[in-house]
Design an enzyme around this catalytic site. Structure first.
Site, mmCIF file in Angstrom:
data_model
loop_
_atom_site.group_PDB
_atom_site.id
_atom_site.type_symbol
_atom_site.label_atom_id
_atom_site.label_comp_id
_atom_site.label_asym_id
_atom_site.label_seq_id
_atom_site.Cartn_x
_atom_site.Cartn_y
_atom_site.Cartn_z
ATOM 1 C CB SER A 1 20.993 13.052 -7.926
ATOM 2 O OG SER A 1 20.901 13.742 -9.142
ATOM 3 C CB SER B 1 18.845 12.214 -15.682
ATOM 4 O OG SER B 1 17.494 12.582 -15.689
ATOM 5 C CD GLU B 2 17.246 17.371 -13.028
ATOM 6 O OE1 GLU B 2 18.128 17.034 -13.842
ATOM 7 O OE2 GLU B 2 16.373 18.219 -13.276
ATOM 8 C CG ASN B 3 15.581 10.828 -12.732
ATOM 9 O OD1 ASN B 3 16.374 11.394 -13.479
ATOM 10 N ND2 ASN B 3 15.036 9.665 -13.036
#
Lengths: 232, 219
Positions: free
Chosen positions: B88, B46-48
């Site tokens: 990320s 998840s890119e956060n």
């Protein structure tokens, strides 16, 4: 204040020197890991014409959204916005300038700003509207866009725990942009849930070393949840 | 019959491999997580800043500091890691993600994708989508074949502002699975009960149809 003790006594002291027209970099992703108390304190100061650099711009009445209520933000640099009605209205009215930046490019702009790298090439956004007017270059047969670093007059950061010296640990995904913002402020202010004595945090677990932190204070946090999703 | 959202997710899940690190976009891509085959290990990014995203939390597990890129509360699986947004996107831009699945408004025969902006409508931003399409080697776009008013979304040239140029090779729609090769869509599979003629009629970009187009299977 003595030596490396970064603790300040109040939010007013934490934001001393913040003036109209300055650039403020804020940590946070959505409403997760946002410096709630410092945002409210900027509102209370009434500082105006701010350029705010943050992945998002809060919601109506919470997070950076509160700075829209009194029209304190002139420009926002963000990757995803518009979760609030006030934002939309001010943008459409032309009162608020919005510079949309891909999320990874935004993170790297902050990282580069803090690391003394003035600009960097990335494939992200090549051939899209965000590359218009920017330098491009072919490296090893691939097209890249030159993106410039960002520094802020202030960075406002939310940590979990810190020691007096400003060594900070973040909690879970509340980390997000916070350690990057922390490096990129000429004055970096960190608010945390708990301040401990130097030596109590394991040195190898520190996310943001104290060298990046100028002012530190402890706050209480609402930690509002944007999308409350539960397992069935 | 056009595929349901769940069938589309099941078809994409066939592309998963044991040991894959995978980023799933919002919408149909998110559903792919429900169809990871038993016994296969896949780590969701998840890119956060979360690698090893788990299911939604129970009431007891609910934690405002644990969210995904859609800002939903989530859990982490055993063996997960959490990191900054720069880390990320280093994973994403650096080509370390094995499979990326995301939605789109339009895709064209050159592999261009438009997914973030419709001029005249409120522009909310690209989030991480431009980084994802620029960074990943292995991307599957999931979308309906046509818009609600019946216009083909597989075009000779995208009409909307691009998210990325020349970066898409594979598209799964509710009617077909296609690959983009040398300036054309190549029809690889058709949804059960959907004819090649219907797909041809609803594909505006150049379409290459082999002699035999197998019906899609889901297992």
């Amino acid at each position: 204040m003595a030596g490396f003790d970064k603790r300040v006594a109040s939010l007013e002291e934490a934001l001393d020197g913040l003036e109209d027209g300055m650039t403020v970099i804020a940590g946070g992703f959505g409403l997760c890991g946002i410096p709630e108390n410092l945002i409210q304190a900027i509102r209370d100061r009434g500082t105006r014409d701010l350029t705010v650099v943050s992945n998002n711009c809060g919601v109506d009445g919470f997070g950076l959204g509160v700075l829209l209520e009194d029209r304190q933000i002139r420009k926002i640099i963000a990757s995803y916005v518009g979760e609030n009605a006030m934002f939309e209205r001010q943008m459409l009215d032309g009162e608020l300038e919005v510079e949309l930046t891909p999320q990874g490019t935004l993170a790297e702009k902050m990282r580069a700003g803090g690391a003394g790298i003035p600009a960097f090439y990335t494939a992200t956004g090549y051939g899209t509207p965000i590359a218009e007017g920017k330098e491009t270059r072919v490296i090893d047969g691939r097209d890249y866009v030159l993106e410039h670093a960002i520094r802020g007059d202030f960075a406002i950061v939310k940590g979990w725990k810190a020691d007096w010296y400003g060594n900070v640990i973040y909690r879970h995904t509340a980390q997000n942009f916070n350690p990057l913002a922390a490096t990129a402020g000429r004055i970096t202010v960190v608010e945390v849930e708990e301040i401990v004595a130097p030596g109590e945090l394991p040195p190898s677990q520190i996310h943001t070393p104290g060298i990046y932190v100028d002012r530190l204070l402890c706050g209480t946090f609402e930690k509002r949840i944007e999308q409350r999703t539960l397992s069935a | 019959m056009a595929l349901t959202r769940e069938q589309m997710a099941r078809r994409v899940a066939l592309e998963l491999q044991d040991g894959f690190y995978v980023n799933l976009g919002i919408g149909i891509p998110t559903l792919v997580a429900n169809y990871i085959p038993d016994g296969m290990q896949v780590m969701l990014q998840s890119e956060n800043g979360l690698l090893g995203m788990g299911r939604f939390p129970t009431e007891d597990e609910l934690d405002a500091d644990m969210i995904n890129a859609g800002k939903q509360t989530v859990t982490a699986v055993p063996g997960a890691s959490i990191f900054s947004s720069a880390e990320s996107f280093a994973m994403i831009r650096g080509g370390h993600i094995d499979l990326t699945v995301l939605g789109a408004f339009e895709v064209d025969v050159q592999g261009n994708i438009a997914s973030w902006m419709v001029p005249g409508k409120l522009i909310k931003g690209m989030g991480g989508s431009m980084d994802l399409v620029a960074g990943a080697e292995n991307i599957i776009v999931t979308m309906t074949h046509c818009s609600k008013d019946g216009q083909s979304k597989l075009l000779p040239e995208c009409t909307l502002p691009l998210t990325g140029a020349g970066c898409i090779r594979r598209v799964l729609t509710d009617l077909a699975y296609l690959e983009i090769i040398d300036g054309a869509f190549h029809l690889k599979e058709r949804a059960p009960g959907v004819t090649v003629e219907e797909i041809a009629e609803k594909t505006a970009g150049k379409l290459v149809i082999p002699d035999h187009v197998p019906e899609m299977s889901f297992a």
